[in-house]
Write a protein that holds these residues in place. Structure first.
Motif, PDB file in Angstrom:
ATOM      1  N   LEU A  40      -7.926  16.810  18.479  1.00  0.00           N
ATOM      2  CA  LEU A  40      -9.386  17.262  18.098  1.00  0.00           C
ATOM      3  C   LEU A  40      -9.869  17.676  19.784  1.00  0.00           C
ATOM      4  CD1 LEU A  40     -12.017  17.171  16.564  1.00  0.00           C
ATOM      5  CD2 LEU A  40     -12.259  14.697  17.185  1.00  0.00           C
ATOM      6  N   VAL A  41      -9.507  18.642  20.043  1.00  0.00           N
ATOM      7  CA  VAL A  41      -9.898  19.159  21.156  1.00  0.00           C
ATOM      8  C   VAL A  41     -11.474  19.721  21.330  1.00  0.00           C
ATOM      9  CG1 VAL A  41      -9.441  20.656  23.293  1.00  0.00           C
ATOM     10  CG2 VAL A  41      -7.758  19.442  21.932  1.00  0.00           C
ATOM     11  N   ILE A  42     -12.109  19.421  22.468  1.00  0.00           N
ATOM     12  CA  ILE A  42     -13.407  20.187  22.597  1.00  0.00           C
ATOM     13  C   ILE A  42     -13.596  20.338  24.261  1.00  0.00           C
ATOM     14  CG2 ILE A  42     -14.686  18.594  21.008  1.00  0.00           C
ATOM     15  CD1 ILE A  42     -15.952  17.010  23.215  1.00  0.00           C
ATOM     16  N   GLN A  43     -14.099  21.375  24.459  1.00  0.00           N
ATOM     17  CA  GLN A  43     -14.507  22.079  25.666  1.00  0.00           C
ATOM     18  C   GLN A  43     -16.032  22.094  26.290  1.00  0.00           C
ATOM     19  OE1 GLN A  43     -12.530  25.646  26.319  1.00  0.00           O
ATOM     20  NE2 GLN A  43     -10.913  24.798  27.472  1.00  0.00           N
ATOM     21  N   LEU A  71     -11.304  17.989  26.497  1.00  0.00           N
ATOM     22  CA  LEU A  71     -11.053  16.562  26.186  1.00  0.00           C
ATOM     23  C   LEU A  71     -10.285  16.444  24.653  1.00  0.00           C
ATOM     24  CD1 LEU A  71     -14.441  14.709  26.970  1.00  0.00           C
ATOM     25  CD2 LEU A  71     -12.323  14.661  28.215  1.00  0.00           C
ATOM     26  N   ASP A  72      -9.222  15.612  24.498  1.00  0.00           N
ATOM     27  CA  ASP A  72      -8.791  15.639  23.335  1.00  0.00           C
ATOM     28  C   ASP A  72      -9.090  14.270  22.941  1.00  0.00           C
ATOM     29  OD1 ASP A  72      -7.084  15.508  20.917  1.00  0.00           O
ATOM     30  OD2 ASP A  72      -5.101  15.456  22.069  1.00  0.00           O
ATOM     31  N   LEU A  73      -9.961  14.495  21.532  1.00  0.00           N
ATOM     32  CA  LEU A  73     -10.363  13.070  21.256  1.00  0.00           C
ATOM     33  C   LEU A  73      -9.745  12.361  19.948  1.00  0.00           C
ATOM     34  CD1 LEU A  73     -14.223  14.095  21.394  1.00  0.00           C
ATOM     35  CD2 LEU A  73     -12.990  12.759  23.055  1.00  0.00           C
ATOM     36  N   ILE A  74      -8.639  12.613  19.751  1.00  0.00           N
ATOM     37  CA  ILE A  74      -7.898  12.139  18.677  1.00  0.00           C
ATOM     38  C   ILE A  74      -7.694  10.568  18.747  1.00  0.00           C
ATOM     39  CG2 ILE A  74      -5.470  12.614  19.373  1.00  0.00           C
ATOM     40  CD1 ILE A  74      -7.176  12.863  15.918  1.00  0.00           C
ATOM     41  N   ASP A  75      -7.408  10.219  19.957  1.00  0.00           N
ATOM     42  CA  ASP A  75      -7.086   8.582  20.387  1.00  0.00           C
ATOM     43  C   ASP A  75      -8.371   7.977  20.031  1.00  0.00           C
ATOM     44  OD1 ASP A  75      -8.004  10.048  22.429  1.00  0.00           O
ATOM     45  OD2 ASP A  75      -6.692   8.785  23.882  1.00  0.00           O
TER      46      ASP A  75
END
Length: 170
Positions: A40-43, A71-75
């Protein structure tokens, strides 16, 4: 008995589903996040410039070329799903809520706080450096986990213990 501040019983399957899905994925992320199939990547723009300097030297997500941060928000999503699942499972009303269940819930909550405090004290004494940050991250799950495990264990074991006690008295 009228209980306050408990979620409806119909939510309990939702909580179990969240736990069953998010716990294995969360453990997978802990072990090897590079092989995790979802992300789940956001820029978004980084207003502090594209240079890594000062307090921002260790920000790995900073892209030098265009000054954006990725940011990879999967965690974080998995952690929130575990917490939500534990909260729903732990604080959803049972089909029969009586004084005994309320007492079991209270005792389980007390044990969770004692257990969490013991784990925290041991970790403060035995873990140092950057590993301590990981311990603090895991520690946010400990009270809910101990509460849910103890409460549901008592729900399973308490009737058998009471029956055994009654047989001894009779």
């Amino acid at each position: 008995m009228k209980t306050k501040n408990l979620l409806p019983n119909a939510w309990k399957p939702v909580g179990w589903a969240l736990l069953i899905i998010s716990v294995p994925f969360g453990l997978w992320l802990l072990v090897d996040d590079s092989a995790f199939p979802f992300n789940l990547v956001i820029q978004f723009p980084w207003p502090f410039g594209s240079e890594k300097s000062g307090a921002f030297q260790n920000i790995d997500m900073l892209d030098h070329k265009d000054g954006t941060i990725t940011l990879d928000l999967i965690d974080e999503l998995m952690a929130l799903a575990v917490i939500a699942g534990l909260m729903i499972v732990g604080f959803a009303r049972l089909k029969v809520e009586d004084e005994r269940i309320a007492q079991l819930r209270l005792e389980s909550l007390q044990w969770a706080i004692y257990g969490n405090t013991l784990v925290l004290v041991l970790c403060i004494l035995l873990v140092h450096g950057l590993s301590f940050i990981n311990v603090m991250i895991y520690n946010m799950f400990t009270p809910l986990l101990i509460f849910v495990l103890r409460f549901h264990w008592l729900l399973l074991v308490a009737p058998a213990l009471e029956a055994k006690r009654e047989r001894r008295v009779a």
